[in-house]
Design a protein around this motif. Structure first.
Motif, PDB file in Angstrom:
ATOM      1  N   ASP A  84      42.219 -34.718-130.176  1.00 43.42           N
ATOM      2  CA  ASP A  84      42.628 -35.395-131.402  1.00 43.42           C
ATOM      3  C   ASP A  84      44.107 -35.748-131.301  1.00 43.42           C
ATOM      4  N   LEU A  85      44.538 -36.592-132.231  1.00 44.08           N
ATOM      5  CA  LEU A  85      45.900 -37.129-132.163  1.00 44.08           C
ATOM      6  C   LEU A  85      46.926 -36.259-132.867  1.00 44.08           C
ATOM      7  N   THR A  86      46.514 -35.577-133.937  1.00 44.22           N
ATOM      8  CA  THR A  86      47.509 -34.944-134.811  1.00 44.22           C
ATOM      9  C   THR A  86      47.639 -33.443-134.572  1.00 44.22           C
ATOM     10  N   ASP A  87      48.827 -32.929-134.843  1.00 44.53           N
ATOM     11  CA  ASP A  87      49.087 -31.492-134.704  1.00 44.53           C
ATOM     12  C   ASP A  87      48.126 -30.667-135.554  1.00 44.53           C
ATOM     13  N   GLY A  88      47.903 -31.116-136.811  1.00 49.43           N
ATOM     14  CA  GLY A  88      47.060 -30.349-137.721  1.00 49.43           C
ATOM     15  C   GLY A  88      45.645 -30.179-137.201  1.00 49.43           C
ATOM     16  N   CYS A  89      45.064 -31.256-136.661  1.00 51.89           N
ATOM     17  CA  CYS A  89      43.697 -31.184-136.125  1.00 51.89           C
ATOM     18  C   CYS A  89      43.641 -30.296-134.891  1.00 51.89           C
ATOM     19  N   VAL A  90      44.585 -30.472-133.992  1.00 44.95           N
ATOM     20  CA  VAL A  90      44.561 -29.706-132.736  1.00 44.95           C
ATOM     21  C   VAL A  90      44.707 -28.211-133.014  1.00 44.95           C
ATOM     22  N   GLU A  91      45.635 -27.857-133.882  1.00 43.37           N
ATOM     23  CA  GLU A  91      45.848 -26.446-134.205  1.00 43.37           C
ATOM     24  C   GLU A  91      44.604 -25.844-134.868  1.00 43.37           C
ATOM     25  N   LEU A  92      44.004 -26.575-135.810  1.00 44.95           N
ATOM     26  CA  LEU A  92      42.829 -26.072-136.516  1.00 44.95           C
ATOM     27  C   LEU A  92      41.625 -25.963-135.582  1.00 44.95           C
ATOM     28  N   ALA A  93      41.423 -26.965-134.732  1.00 52.54           N
ATOM     29  CA  ALA A  93      40.297 -26.920-133.795  1.00 52.54           C
ATOM     30  C   ALA A  93      40.426 -25.731-132.848  1.00 52.54           C
ATOM     31  N   ARG A  94      41.647 -25.440-132.412  1.00 51.96           N
ATOM     32  CA  ARG A  94      41.844 -24.272-131.539  1.00 51.96           C
ATOM     33  C   ARG A  94      41.533 -22.976-132.275  1.00 51.96           C
ATOM     34  N   ARG A  95      41.928 -22.901-133.545  1.00 49.88           N
ATOM     35  CA  ARG A  95      41.626 -21.704-134.334  1.00 49.88           C
ATOM     36  C   ARG A  95      40.124 -21.532-134.507  1.00 49.88           C
ATOM     37  N   ASN A  96      39.431 -22.636-134.756  1.00 51.42           N
ATOM     38  CA  ASN A  96      37.992 -22.549-134.948  1.00 51.42           C
ATOM     39  C   ASN A  96      37.272 -22.168-133.659  1.00 51.42           C
ATOM     40  N   ALA A  97      37.709 -22.717-132.540  1.00 53.86           N
ATOM     41  CA  ALA A  97      37.094 -22.333-131.261  1.00 53.86           C
ATOM     42  C   ALA A  97      37.276 -20.838-131.020  1.00 53.86           C
ATOM     43  N   ALA A  98      38.466 -20.323-131.325  1.00 54.39           N
ATOM     44  CA  ALA A  98      38.735 -18.895-131.130  1.00 54.39           C
ATOM     45  C   ALA A  98      37.915 -18.042-132.087  1.00 54.39           C
ATOM     46  N   SER A  99      37.800 -18.486-133.338  1.00 55.18           N
ATOM     47  CA  SER A  99      37.073 -17.690-134.329  1.00 55.18           C
ATOM     48  C   SER A  99      35.585 -17.607-134.008  1.00 55.18           C
ATOM     49  N   GLN A 100      35.072 -18.586-133.250  1.00 58.04           N
ATOM     50  CA  GLN A 100      33.667 -18.572-132.844  1.00 58.04           C
ATOM     51  C   GLN A 100      33.468 -17.912-131.482  1.00 58.04           C
ATOM     52  N   GLY A 101      34.550 -17.393-130.902  1.00 58.96           N
ATOM     53  CA  GLY A 101      34.449 -16.768-129.587  1.00 58.96           C
ATOM     54  C   GLY A 101      34.181 -17.754-128.475  1.00 58.96           C
ATOM     55  N   ALA A 102      34.548 -19.013-128.693  1.00 60.32           N
ATOM     56  CA  ALA A 102      34.237 -20.064-127.718  1.00 60.32           C
ATOM     57  C   ALA A 102      35.483 -20.650-127.067  1.00 60.32           C
ATOM     58  N   GLU A 103      36.626 -19.977-127.227  1.00 62.93           N
ATOM     59  CA  GLU A 103      37.875 -20.579-126.725  1.00 62.93           C
ATOM     60  C   GLU A 103      37.905 -20.713-125.212  1.00 62.93           C
ATOM     61  N   THR A 104      37.083 -19.940-124.485  1.00 63.10           N
ATOM     62  CA  THR A 104      37.065 -20.080-123.017  1.00 63.10           C
ATOM     63  C   THR A 104      36.237 -21.281-122.576  1.00 63.10           C
ATOM     64  N   ARG A 105      35.404 -21.814-123.490  1.00 60.51           N
ATOM     65  CA  ARG A 105      34.559 -22.966-123.133  1.00 60.51           C
ATOM     66  C   ARG A 105      34.968 -24.242-123.849  1.00 60.51           C
ATOM     67  N   ILE A 106      35.860 -24.145-124.835  1.00 57.09           N
ATOM     68  CA  ILE A 106      36.354 -25.320-125.553  1.00 57.09           C
ATOM     69  C   ILE A 106      37.845 -25.454-125.296  1.00 57.09           C
ATOM     70  N   THR A 107      38.242 -26.531-124.675  1.00 54.18           N
ATOM     71  CA  THR A 107      39.652 -26.843-124.453  1.00 54.18           C
ATOM     72  C   THR A 107      40.047 -27.935-125.429  1.00 54.18           C
ATOM     73  N   VAL A 108      41.018 -27.657-126.299  1.00 56.98           N
ATOM     74  CA  VAL A 108      41.454 -28.632-127.294  1.00 56.98           C
ATOM     75  C   VAL A 108      42.753 -29.271-126.817  1.00 56.98           C
ATOM     76  N   LEU A 109      42.753 -30.585-126.740  1.00 60.66           N
ATOM     77  CA  LEU A 109      43.874 -31.350-126.190  1.00 60.66           C
ATOM     78  C   LEU A 109      44.395 -32.330-127.231  1.00 60.66           C
ATOM     79  N   GLN A 110      45.661 -32.680-127.102  1.00 58.62           N
ATOM     80  CA  GLN A 110      46.279 -33.603-128.058  1.00 58.62           C
ATOM     81  C   GLN A 110      46.660 -34.890-127.356  1.00 58.62           C
TER      82      GLN A 110
END
Length: 228
Positions: A84-110
Motif C-alpha cells: 500500500d502507499l500510505t504509512d497508516g495502511c502499512v503499519e495497520l496491515a503489519r499489526r494485523n498480520a502479527a495479530s493473526q500469527g501470520a507475520e512470517t508469511r505476510i510481508t507488508v511493503l510500502q
C-alpha cells in the motif's frame, strides 16, 4: 451482498470482522467492507482448486491487510506480499498480520503499486494478484459520495475522473509479475464490471476474463488469467 458498515463505530471499537477474522482498524486506513468478502472468497476458492504447493500471492492496495490475512489463514502454505502507499495502511496491515500469527508469511511493503515490489525478484513468479483498489470517481466524491471522506482517507476512494485509474495501472503492470496461468482479481464498484472486463479483454496479456456476481446479482469481482 452489499452491506453498510458504521465506520465511526468501527474506529471507536478499534476492530472489525472480515471473513470470520477479527482485525484491527484505525483512522488512516479503510475499514474493511463486508462486500469485499466476495473477492476474498473467490481468491481462496481459486487457490484451493489450483492445488498449488506454496502459492505466491500479491495483495495490491492492501489497506488494513484484510485480504492478505484472510488468504494466509485459509491457505496455510501461502506466501503473501501486501502493498500500500500510505504509512497508516502499512503499519495497520503489519499489526494485523502479527495479530493473526501470520507475520512470517505476510510481508507488508510500502510504495506506489508495483514499485513496492521492486528488487525482490518476484517477476513471473506470482500465482495470484488480488486488488481492491480505490474506485470512486472524483466527481462522485464531490457529490453523492462526499460523505465517505468524513471519516476515512481520500486515498482509499479517489480513482480519477472515471473511478478506474488504479484498475488501469494494475492491469498494465500485473503481467510483469504473474506467472503464465496466474490469476488477477479485482473488486469493482457497482456498474463498473463491464468496463473493467473490457479493459482486461483488450490487453493481449490476459485470457478467460470473467465476472463474479454478488448475492444481489451485481458484478463485483472481475478476474482474468495471464496468458501462458
Amino acid at each position: 451482498m452489499s452491506e453498510t458498515i458504521n465506520v465511526a463505530e468501527a474506529y471507536e471499537r478499534g476492530r472489525t470482522q472480515f471473513m470470520g477474522i477479527e482485525l484491527q482498524v484505525a483512522p488512516g486506513a479503510l475499514v474493511p467492507r463486508p462486500e469485499t468478502e466476495l473477492l476474498g472468497r473467490t481468491a481462496v476458492e481459486a487457490l484451493r482448486r489450483a492445488h498449488l504447493p506454496s502459492p505466491r500471492i500479491v495483495d495490491m492496495c492492501c489497506g488494513a491487510g484484510n485480504l492478505a490475512c484472510a488468504i494466509a489463514l485459509n491457505i496455510p502454505d501461502a506466501r503473501v506480499w501486501a502493498s500500500d502507499l500510505t504509512d497508516g495502511c502499512v503499519e495497520l496491515a503489519r499489526r494485523n498480520a502479527a495479530s493473526q500469527g501470520a507475520e512470517t508469511r505476510i510481508t507488508v511493503l510500502q510504495g506506489d503499486l508495483f514499485e513496492a515490489l521492486a528488487g525482490l525478484q518476484l517477476e513471473q513468479t506470482i500465482d495470484m494478484i488480488v486488488c481492491n483498489p480505490p474506485y470512486i470517481s472524483e466527481s462522485r466524491l464531490k457529490g453523492d459520495r462526499a460523505s465517505l471522506l468524513m471519516n476515512e482517507p481520500r486515498e482509499a476512494f479517489a480513482a480519477g475522473p472515471y473511478g478506474l485509474s488504479i484498475h488501469m495501472r494494475v492491469t498494465k503492470d500485473a503481467p510483469r509479475y504473474l506467472r503464465p496461468g496466474g490469476l488477477l482479481l479485482f473488486e469493482v464498484g457497482r456498474d463498473q464490471d463491464r468496463q473493467v472486463a473490457t479493459l482486461l479483454e483488450r490487453n493481449d496479456a490476459y485470457e478467460n476474463v470473467s465476472v463474479v456476481l454478488d448475492y444481489a446479482g451485481a458484478g463485483r469481482v472481475v478476474m482474468a488469467y495471464a496468458k501462458g
